[in-house]
Motif scaffolding. Structure first.
Motif, mmCIF file in Angstrom:
data_model
loop_
_atom_site.group_PDB
_atom_site.id
_atom_site.type_symbol
_atom_site.label_atom_id
_atom_site.label_comp_id
_atom_site.label_asym_id
_atom_site.label_seq_id
_atom_site.Cartn_x
_atom_site.Cartn_y
_atom_site.Cartn_z
ATOM 1 N N SER A 162 -60.110 -109.462 23.172
ATOM 2 C CA SER A 162 -59.467 -110.758 23.023
ATOM 3 C C SER A 162 -59.969 -111.474 21.768
ATOM 4 N N LEU A 181 -58.267 -110.059 18.786
ATOM 5 C CA LEU A 181 -56.896 -110.570 18.718
ATOM 6 C C LEU A 181 -56.890 -111.995 18.165
ATOM 7 N N GLU A 182 -57.903 -112.761 18.527
ATOM 8 C CA GLU A 182 -58.045 -114.120 17.997
ATOM 9 C C GLU A 182 -58.245 -114.084 16.478
ATOM 10 N N ARG A 198 -52.762 -111.639 24.238
ATOM 11 C CA ARG A 198 -54.093 -112.230 24.424
ATOM 12 C C ARG A 198 -54.156 -113.019 25.731
#
Length: 121
Positions: free
Chosen positions: A63, A66-67, A112
């Protein structure tokens, strides 16, 4: 663990990166170390962070990557807007890139959110 080559967000961000390389080929040579370099780096960072994130063991780590990919999306958006402001990017090119980028942002955000929901459960 995900197979990044099967992820639609990775596929689309890779195509987007290629599109960026194509349009910046027409930028002035004086921008080689300016917007050209910045756009290359930021656009490459999108699929790179997605693929690197898939190698992480925890969903929380994935995650986070992905951020970072999302941050690179917004960085590219700022740079293509500036490129248009400076006359390096045609309005039609800007619109096409923005549409693709918006789609990628939505896909990353949704993916996400799905991952984060799994972390909380």
């Amino acid at each position: 663990m995900h197979r990044f080559k099967e992820l639609e967000i990775w596929k689309q961000s890779r195509v987007f990166c290629k599109d960026i390389y194509i349009v910046i080929a027409n930028f002035p040579k004086s921008e080689k170390f300016g917007l050209i370099s910045q756009l290359r780096r930021a656009s490459v960072s999108i699929p790179s962070n997605i693929s690197e994130g898939t190698s992480r063991i925890s969903s929380k780590d994935f995650s986070r990557y992905l951020e970072m990919a999302m941050g690179s999306c917004y960085e590219v958006e700022t740079q293509i807007l500036l490129s248009n402001d400076l006359g390096f990017l045609k309005d039609t090119e800007l619109i096409a890139l923005q549409e693709k980028l918006t789609s990628i942002i939505k896909m990353i955000s949704k993916f996400r959110s799905t991952i984060n929901a799994r972390i909380k459960n």
